[in-house]
Design a protein around this motif. Structure first.
Motif, PDB file in Angstrom:
ATOM      1  N   GLY A  51       2.763  -3.763   3.991  1.00 47.40           N
ATOM      2  CA  GLY A  51       3.635  -4.625   3.218  1.00 47.40           C
ATOM      3  C   GLY A  51       5.081  -4.189   3.417  1.00 47.40           C
ATOM      4  O   GLY A  51       5.430  -3.566   4.422  1.00 47.40           O
ATOM      5  N   THR A  52       5.916  -4.440   2.467  1.00 46.95           N
ATOM      6  CA  THR A  52       7.320  -4.052   2.578  1.00 46.95           C
ATOM      7  C   THR A  52       7.644  -2.969   1.563  1.00 46.95           C
ATOM      8  O   THR A  52       7.170  -3.001   0.437  1.00 46.95           O
ATOM      9  CB  THR A  52       8.246  -5.252   2.350  1.00 46.95           C
ATOM     10  OG1 THR A  52       9.599  -4.794   2.340  1.00 46.95           O
ATOM     11  CG2 THR A  52       7.940  -5.946   1.029  1.00 46.95           C
ATOM     12  N   ALA A  53       8.433  -1.982   1.977  1.00 48.82           N
ATOM     13  CA  ALA A  53       8.814  -0.909   1.058  1.00 48.82           C
ATOM     14  C   ALA A  53       9.898  -1.366   0.099  1.00 48.82           C
ATOM     15  O   ALA A  53      10.080  -0.780  -0.964  1.00 48.82           O
ATOM     16  CB  ALA A  53       9.284   0.304   1.847  1.00 48.82           C
ATOM     17  N   SER A  54      10.642  -2.390   0.473  1.00 49.34           N
ATOM     18  CA  SER A  54      11.723  -2.877  -0.376  1.00 49.34           C
ATOM     19  C   SER A  54      11.154  -3.467  -1.658  1.00 49.34           C
ATOM     20  O   SER A  54      10.235  -4.286  -1.636  1.00 49.34           O
ATOM     21  CB  SER A  54      12.532  -3.940   0.374  1.00 49.34           C
ATOM     22  OG  SER A  54      13.557  -4.451  -0.447  1.00 49.34           O
ATOM     23  N   GLY A  55      11.678  -3.031  -2.783  1.00 48.66           N
ATOM     24  CA  GLY A  55      11.231  -3.547  -4.064  1.00 48.66           C
ATOM     25  C   GLY A  55      10.003  -2.846  -4.626  1.00 48.66           C
ATOM     26  O   GLY A  55       9.554  -3.170  -5.719  1.00 48.66           O
ATOM     27  N   VAL A  56       9.456  -1.879  -3.881  1.00 44.16           N
ATOM     28  CA  VAL A  56       8.316  -1.108  -4.384  1.00 44.16           C
ATOM     29  C   VAL A  56       8.862   0.104  -5.149  1.00 44.16           C
ATOM     30  O   VAL A  56       9.719   0.826  -4.647  1.00 44.16           O
ATOM     31  CB  VAL A  56       7.405  -0.623  -3.235  1.00 44.16           C
ATOM     32  CG1 VAL A  56       6.237   0.192  -3.797  1.00 44.16           C
ATOM     33  CG2 VAL A  56       6.893  -1.809  -2.428  1.00 44.16           C
ATOM     34  N   THR A  57       8.381   0.308  -6.346  1.00 45.32           N
ATOM     35  CA  THR A  57       8.835   1.443  -7.148  1.00 45.32           C
ATOM     36  C   THR A  57       7.644   2.321  -7.531  1.00 45.32           C
ATOM     37  O   THR A  57       6.508   1.856  -7.601  1.00 45.32           O
ATOM     38  CB  THR A  57       9.550   0.976  -8.430  1.00 45.32           C
ATOM     39  OG1 THR A  57       8.635   0.196  -9.217  1.00 45.32           O
ATOM     40  CG2 THR A  57      10.777   0.151  -8.096  1.00 45.32           C
ATOM     41  N   ALA A  58       7.932   3.575  -7.777  1.00 46.16           N
ATOM     42  CA  ALA A  58       6.880   4.516  -8.174  1.00 46.16           C
ATOM     43  C   ALA A  58       7.478   5.563  -9.090  1.00 46.16           C
ATOM     44  O   ALA A  58       8.646   5.920  -8.969  1.00 46.16           O
ATOM     45  CB  ALA A  58       6.274   5.178  -6.938  1.00 46.16           C
ATOM     46  N   GLN A  59       6.694   6.037 -10.010  1.00 52.43           N
ATOM     47  CA  GLN A  59       7.091   7.151 -10.853  1.00 52.43           C
ATOM     48  C   GLN A  59       5.853   7.985 -11.176  1.00 52.43           C
ATOM     49  O   GLN A  59       4.713   7.527 -11.068  1.00 52.43           O
ATOM     50  CB  GLN A  59       7.776   6.682 -12.130  1.00 52.43           C
ATOM     51  CG  GLN A  59       6.891   5.907 -13.092  1.00 52.43           C
ATOM     52  CD  GLN A  59       7.654   5.429 -14.303  1.00 52.43           C
ATOM     53  OE1 GLN A  59       7.820   4.236 -14.510  1.00 52.43           O
ATOM     54  NE2 GLN A  59       8.114   6.367 -15.131  1.00 52.43           N
ATOM     55  N   THR A  89       0.853  -1.193   0.000  1.00 51.55           N
ATOM     56  CA  THR A  89       0.000   0.000   0.000  1.00 51.55           C
ATOM     57  C   THR A  89       0.887   1.240   0.000  1.00 51.55           C
ATOM     58  O   THR A  89       1.725   1.410   0.888  1.00 51.55           O
ATOM     59  CB  THR A  89      -0.920   0.030   1.236  1.00 51.55           C
ATOM     60  OG1 THR A  89      -1.773  -1.113   1.218  1.00 51.55           O
ATOM     61  CG2 THR A  89      -1.776   1.295   1.230  1.00 51.55           C
ATOM     62  N   VAL A  90       0.709   2.071  -1.006  1.00 54.57           N
ATOM     63  CA  VAL A  90       1.475   3.302  -1.126  1.00 54.57           C
ATOM     64  C   VAL A  90       0.587   4.479  -0.741  1.00 54.57           C
ATOM     65  O   VAL A  90      -0.577   4.556  -1.147  1.00 54.57           O
ATOM     66  CB  VAL A  90       2.011   3.479  -2.561  1.00 54.57           C
ATOM     67  CG1 VAL A  90       2.614   4.863  -2.756  1.00 54.57           C
ATOM     68  CG2 VAL A  90       3.042   2.403  -2.875  1.00 54.57           C
ATOM     69  N   LYS A  91       1.140   5.368   0.053  1.00 53.76           N
ATOM     70  CA  LYS A  91       0.446   6.607   0.422  1.00 53.76           C
ATOM     71  C   LYS A  91       1.133   7.770  -0.286  1.00 53.76           C
ATOM     72  O   LYS A  91       2.361   7.843  -0.338  1.00 53.76           O
ATOM     73  CB  LYS A  91       0.491   6.822   1.936  1.00 53.76           C
ATOM     74  CG  LYS A  91      -0.220   5.749   2.749  1.00 53.76           C
ATOM     75  CD  LYS A  91      -1.732   5.935   2.685  1.00 53.76           C
ATOM     76  CE  LYS A  91      -2.430   4.978   3.654  1.00 53.76           C
ATOM     77  NZ  LYS A  91      -3.901   5.189   3.649  1.00 53.76           N
ATOM     78  N   MET A  92       0.327   8.688  -0.782  1.00 52.44           N
ATOM     79  CA  MET A  92       0.872   9.843  -1.505  1.00 52.44           C
ATOM     80  C   MET A  92       0.200  11.119  -1.005  1.00 52.44           C
ATOM     81  O   MET A  92      -1.001  11.145  -0.728  1.00 52.44           O
ATOM     82  CB  MET A  92       0.636   9.679  -3.008  1.00 52.44           C
ATOM     83  CG  MET A  92       1.210  10.804  -3.850  1.00 52.44           C
ATOM     84  SD  MET A  92       1.064  10.427  -5.630  1.00 52.44           S
ATOM     85  CE  MET A  92       1.784  11.905  -6.344  1.00 52.44           C
ATOM     86  N   PHE A  93       0.963  12.199  -0.879  1.00 53.99           N
ATOM     87  CA  PHE A  93       0.408  13.491  -0.491  1.00 53.99           C
ATOM     88  C   PHE A  93       1.202  14.600  -1.179  1.00 53.99           C
ATOM     89  O   PHE A  93       2.280  14.368  -1.729  1.00 53.99           O
ATOM     90  CB  PHE A  93       0.401  13.667   1.034  1.00 53.99           C
ATOM     91  CG  PHE A  93       1.762  13.582   1.683  1.00 53.99           C
ATOM     92  CD1 PHE A  93       2.517  14.722   1.960  1.00 53.99           C
ATOM     93  CD2 PHE A  93       2.300  12.337   2.046  1.00 53.99           C
ATOM     94  CE1 PHE A  93       3.760  14.642   2.573  1.00 53.99           C
ATOM     95  CE2 PHE A  93       3.548  12.247   2.653  1.00 53.99           C
ATOM     96  CZ  PHE A  93       4.288  13.393   2.923  1.00 53.99           C
ATOM     97  N   ALA A  94       0.649  15.807  -1.150  1.00 60.44           N
ATOM     98  CA  ALA A  94       1.297  16.948  -1.791  1.00 60.44           C
ATOM     99  C   ALA A  94       1.545  18.034  -0.755  1.00 60.44           C
ATOM    100  O   ALA A  94       0.717  18.271   0.127  1.00 60.44           O
ATOM    101  CB  ALA A  94       0.442  17.489  -2.924  1.00 60.44           C
TER     102      ALA A  94
END
Length: 252
Positions: A222-230, A163-168
């Motif tokens: 989950g784990t942050a390792s190996g998670v990528t985002a662009q 699960t990725v969280k994003m904010f500005a």
């Protein structure tokens, strides 16, 4: 005639001087009087007017017609926010330019672009909280609208569920504005494409001054390792406060 007062002949110099003084006094009295309300028309078409506001707030509304029965320029009290605004319309009646009714500062129309750019694929290893979140994109502009609305396009991937969280974070002359977080759920092995939506209000001192934005992401499950985002640009613009109030509350 008053006794002993000299008789002024109609063609005498004294008569003409006194008459001029009387006319000057009359003109001064007339020009000192208020011309409100005031309206000019040709035929049945109103061209220009300064009339009591329909809002009943005691102020005046200004109207300038386009010569064809429509409005070209108006200053009136907005019926929703009860604040004086100015509008400029085209010959079809569409508002091309207006001040913002909700705030009293900045432009309500038009909406102006707000540019930003994204990073290439970012590894989120170690980014597990808002404090350790990594920047995935940024931008800067001089807005003239009292609110900003941005919707980037985001690509995320993980071999396992995550699960990725994003904010500005918007940084302006009036301070720093951090939006709420958006959630991007990743199914292991599947690329996720999303368009998280963000908005922020701006203060009067932020208008026509640099406002920067930083987009940040982190993993909350989950784990942050190996998670990528662009991320890359999809939509970004200045908008009226009323548009945010009525449409974008969930983006704040």
């Amino acid at each position: 005639m008053v006794a002993n007062q000299p008789v002024e002949r109609p063609d005498s110099m004294d008569f003409l001087v006194n008459r001029i003084r009387q006319l000057e006094q009359k003109v001064a009295e007339l020009t000192a009087q208020s011309k409100f309300p005031f309206s000019v028309s040709h035929g049945s078409t109103r061209d220009f007017s300064v009339l009591p506001s329909n809002s009943g707030d005691g102020s005046a509304d200004l109207y300038m017609g386009n010569g064809a029965g429509g409005s070209l320029l108006e200053v009136y009290t907005d019926s929703t926010y009860h604040r004086k605004i100015a509008t400029l319309r085209d010959m079809s009646g569409r508002i091309m330019l207006s001040t913002d009714a909700a705030t009293g500062y900045g432009l309500g129309n038009p909406t102006l672009p707000y540019p930003y750019d994204g990073q290439e694929q970012i590894d989120l290893t170690g980014a597990t909280s808002p404090g350790s979140a990594v920047e995935i994109g940024s931008g800067s502009n001089w807005p003239y609208n009292p609110a900003l609305w941005v919707t980037p396009r985001v690509r995320t991937f993980s071999a396992a569920n995550a699960t990725v969280k994003m904010f500005a974070v918007f940084t302006a002359a009036g301070g720093t504005y951090t939006t709420g977080e958006r959630t991007i759920n990743i199914t292991g092995g599947v690329v996720s494409i999303s368009r998280p939506e963000f908005a922020t209000y701006l203060a009067a001192g932020d208008i026509a001054a640099a406002v920067n934005v930083s987009f940040k992401v982190y993993c909350s499950a989950g784990t942050a390792s190996g998670v990528t985002a662009q991320m890359w640009f999809w939509r970004g613009m200045g908008v009226s406060k009323g548009f945010v109030d009525q449409t974008l509350q969930g983006a704040l």
